[in-house]
Design an enzyme around this catalytic site. Structure first.
Site, PDB file in Angstrom:
ATOM      1  N   GLY A  11       0.837  -1.201   0.000  1.00 37.80           N
ATOM      2  CA  GLY A  11       0.000   0.000   0.000  1.00 37.80           C
ATOM      3  C   GLY A  11       0.867   1.245   0.000  1.00 37.80           C
ATOM      4  O   GLY A  11       1.848   1.314   0.735  1.00 37.80           O
ATOM      5  N   ARG A  72       0.549  -4.745  -4.826  1.00 36.55           N
ATOM      6  CA  ARG A  72       0.662  -5.926  -3.957  1.00 36.55           C
ATOM      7  C   ARG A  72       0.746  -7.096  -4.936  1.00 36.55           C
ATOM      8  O   ARG A  72      -0.268  -7.497  -5.493  1.00 36.55           O
ATOM      9  CB  ARG A  72      -0.568  -6.058  -3.070  1.00 36.55           C
ATOM     10  CG  ARG A  72      -0.811  -4.860  -2.151  1.00 36.55           C
ATOM     11  CD  ARG A  72      -1.957  -5.156  -1.202  1.00 36.55           C
ATOM     12  NE  ARG A  72      -2.573  -3.958  -0.675  1.00 36.55           N
ATOM     13  CZ  ARG A  72      -2.126  -3.271   0.370  1.00 36.55           C
ATOM     14  NH1 ARG A  72      -1.043  -3.661   1.001  1.00 36.55           N
ATOM     15  NH2 ARG A  72      -2.760  -2.184   0.784  1.00 36.55           N
ATOM     16  N   ASP A 103       4.722  -5.007   5.888  1.00 36.00           N
ATOM     17  CA  ASP A 103       5.009  -6.398   6.264  1.00 36.00           C
ATOM     18  C   ASP A 103       5.000  -7.363   5.076  1.00 36.00           C
ATOM     19  O   ASP A 103       5.880  -8.216   4.953  1.00 36.00           O
ATOM     20  CB  ASP A 103       4.074  -6.874   7.388  1.00 36.00           C
ATOM     21  CG  ASP A 103       2.609  -6.817   7.000  1.00 36.00           C
ATOM     22  OD1 ASP A 103       2.278  -6.140   6.008  1.00 36.00           O
ATOM     23  OD2 ASP A 103       1.795  -7.463   7.686  1.00 36.00           O
ATOM     24  N   THR A 126       4.294   2.177   5.710  1.00 36.17           N
ATOM     25  CA  THR A 126       2.879   1.787   5.766  1.00 36.17           C
ATOM     26  C   THR A 126       2.184   2.770   6.701  1.00 36.17           C
ATOM     27  O   THR A 126       2.758   3.158   7.725  1.00 36.17           O
ATOM     28  CB  THR A 126       2.672   0.352   6.300  1.00 36.17           C
ATOM     29  OG1 THR A 126       1.305   0.224   6.739  1.00 36.17           O
ATOM     30  CG2 THR A 126       3.572  -0.006   7.456  1.00 36.17           C
ATOM     31  N   ASP A 128      -0.081   2.060   8.608  1.00 34.23           N
ATOM     32  CA  ASP A 128      -0.581   1.343   9.791  1.00 34.23           C
ATOM     33  C   ASP A 128       0.352   1.379  11.009  1.00 34.23           C
ATOM     34  O   ASP A 128      -0.092   1.143  12.126  1.00 34.23           O
ATOM     35  CB  ASP A 128      -0.847  -0.129   9.444  1.00 34.23           C
ATOM     36  CG  ASP A 128      -2.002  -0.294   8.472  1.00 34.23           C
ATOM     37  OD1 ASP A 128      -2.717   0.696   8.227  1.00 34.23           O
ATOM     38  OD2 ASP A 128      -2.186  -1.403   7.941  1.00 34.23           O
ATOM     39  N   ASP A 130       2.493  -0.727  12.040  1.00 27.91           N
ATOM     40  CA  ASP A 130       2.344  -1.970  12.798  1.00 27.91           C
ATOM     41  C   ASP A 130       3.556  -2.897  12.705  1.00 27.91           C
ATOM     42  O   ASP A 130       3.433  -4.101  12.909  1.00 27.91           O
ATOM     43  CB  ASP A 130       1.085  -2.718  12.319  1.00 27.91           C
ATOM     44  CG  ASP A 130       1.111  -3.001  10.812  1.00 27.91           C
ATOM     45  OD1 ASP A 130       1.968  -2.437  10.115  1.00 27.91           O
ATOM     46  OD2 ASP A 130       0.280  -3.791  10.350  1.00 27.91           O
ATOM     47  N   ARG A 172      -5.905  -2.668   8.920  1.00 32.00           N
ATOM     48  CA  ARG A 172      -6.470  -3.999   8.693  1.00 32.00           C
ATOM     49  C   ARG A 172      -6.257  -4.908   9.897  1.00 32.00           C
ATOM     50  O   ARG A 172      -7.165  -5.571  10.341  1.00 32.00           O
ATOM     51  CB  ARG A 172      -5.775  -4.595   7.462  1.00 32.00           C
ATOM     52  CG  ARG A 172      -6.493  -5.716   6.836  1.00 32.00           C
ATOM     53  CD  ARG A 172      -5.811  -6.147   5.563  1.00 32.00           C
ATOM     54  NE  ARG A 172      -4.475  -5.602   5.416  1.00 32.00           N
ATOM     55  CZ  ARG A 172      -3.906  -5.327   4.261  1.00 32.00           C
ATOM     56  NH1 ARG A 172      -4.541  -5.529   3.157  1.00 32.00           N
ATOM     57  NH2 ARG A 172      -2.667  -4.861   4.213  1.00 32.00           N
ATOM     58  N   GLU A 222     -10.655  -0.631  11.106  1.00 33.95           N
ATOM     59  CA  GLU A 222     -11.352  -1.505  10.152  1.00 33.95           C
ATOM     60  C   GLU A 222     -11.218  -2.989  10.485  1.00 33.95           C
ATOM     61  O   GLU A 222     -12.079  -3.779  10.111  1.00 33.95           O
ATOM     62  CB  GLU A 222     -10.887  -1.239   8.719  1.00 33.95           C
ATOM     63  CG  GLU A 222      -9.423  -1.553   8.504  1.00 33.95           C
ATOM     64  CD  GLU A 222      -8.992  -1.388   7.056  1.00 33.95           C
ATOM     65  OE1 GLU A 222      -9.824  -1.506   6.154  1.00 33.95           O
ATOM     66  OE2 GLU A 222      -7.794  -1.144   6.844  1.00 33.95           O
TER      67      GLU A 222
END
Ligand code: F6P
Length: 322
Positions: A11, A72, A103, A126, A128, A130, A172, A222
């Site tokens: 992403g 992706r 990741d 990213t 995120d 994460d 996600r 989400e």
């Protein structure tokens, strides 16, 4: 080392261009040739590439997205795809690879390193945030600022109509965007995959919201266990019919826009250091920033998701939104 490759993968996230610019200009400073592959691993498989020069990365530090484009890659999940990519990199004489991604991209890097023995360095990119081994991933700061700006706007209309708004943000598998933006926007409740969200106590809390509070904001990541903001909105509606409820999904606006100042500086720092890392013998590691220091985390460790939220921050939402 004379020639390196670079991709942006997974992403997109604001700040990827700033990182790319830093990688290219630092590499050129150290007399390395830089080959950029388009659309992440897809470009390596299809041999779609270009030589990146100082001028190719002019005027991009402030732009969201990625000028190299991204994808992706499904093909890169197959043995054939990985073998073709390794063969193409060898044929081009690529001696090191920088991957700006998340990741999935680093999982790909682990597989690629089994087929070709060149050092690979990851720059964590990213929205995120994460990944294990960094306080900051490229895109996160801009995304949370985008969310806060949007929630502030929603708060205005929520106040005017005395409404409850359930707002879904990206993430996600991770609730970090939700957590930070909930604190900064003064949200009344947070629903994230990392916390066991007990709907009973959420409903109890909602019912007990003081009447002087005219707007109420629930931020949902989400990846939450209830299936997203619409499901949460329905649950609240069913049990608290006295509230006027609206649902907003913020969606991909969180992935775009001009990177913040902090984003541009951190992305540049990581990009700059990725070349130093390649030149000093690092391999198969993700560059990160922890407590303002550059860190290196093996890909295998970096891709393990952060599954615990800072308890203080979670408690803060409870207490400060009372
Ligand atoms: O990984 C970043 C992310 O923005 C997630 O938060 C989100 O679930 C996902 O990408 C959406 O990706 P896309 O719409 O590109 O498939």
């Amino acid at each position: 080392m004379k020639k390196i490759g670079i991709i942006t993968s997974g992403g997109d996230s604001p700040g990827m261009n700033a990182c790319l610019r830093a990688v290219v200009r630092t590499a050129i400073h150290y007399n390395l040739e830089v080959v950029g592959f388009y659309r992440g691993y897809e470009g390596i498989i299809d041999n779609k590439h270009c030589v990146l020069t100082t001028t190719s990365v002019s005027g991009i530090i402030q732009r969201g997205g990625t000028i190299l484009k991204t994808a992706r890659s499904e093909r890169f999940r197959t043995k054939d795809g990985i073998k073709t990519a390794a063969k193409n990199l060898k044929a081009l004489g690529i001696e090191g690879l920088v991957i700006i991604g998340g990741d999935g991209s680093f999982r790909g890097a682990i597989e690629l390193s089994k087929e070709i023995n060149i050092p690979i360095i990851g720059c964590a990119g990213t929205i995120d945030n994460d990944l294990v081994g960094t306080d900051f991933t490229i895109g996160y700061d801009t995304a949370i600022n985008t969310v806060v700006e949007a929630v502030d706007k929603i708060r205005d209309t929520a106040e005017s109509h005395d409404r409850v708004f359930v707002i879904e943000v990206m993430g996600r598998d991770a609730g970090l965007i939700a957590l930070r933006s909930a604190i900064a926007s003064g949200a009344e409740a947070l629903i994230v995959p990392e916390l066991k969200n007990d709907i009973e106590s959420l409903l109890k809390k909602i019912k007990n919201w003081r009447s002087s509070k005219s707007s109420k904001i629930v931020i949902v990541a989400e990846g939450d266990e209830f299936g997203g903001a619409y499901k949460v909105g329905d649950l609240i509606k069913k049990h608290c019919p006295e509230f006027d409820i609206r649902v907003t999904i913020l969606g991909h606006i969180q992935r775009g826009g001009n990177p913040t100042c902090m984003e541009r500086v951190n992305a540049s720092l990581v990009g700059f250091n990725s070349i130093k890392a390649l030149l000093s013998g690092h391999k198969n590691e993700m560059m990160g920033i922890v407590d303002k220091k550059i860190t290196y985390t093996p890909f295998e460790k970096a891709v393990k998701h952060i599954d615990k939220l800072n308890e203080d921050l979670v408690q803060m939402i409870e207490i400060l939104s009372s």
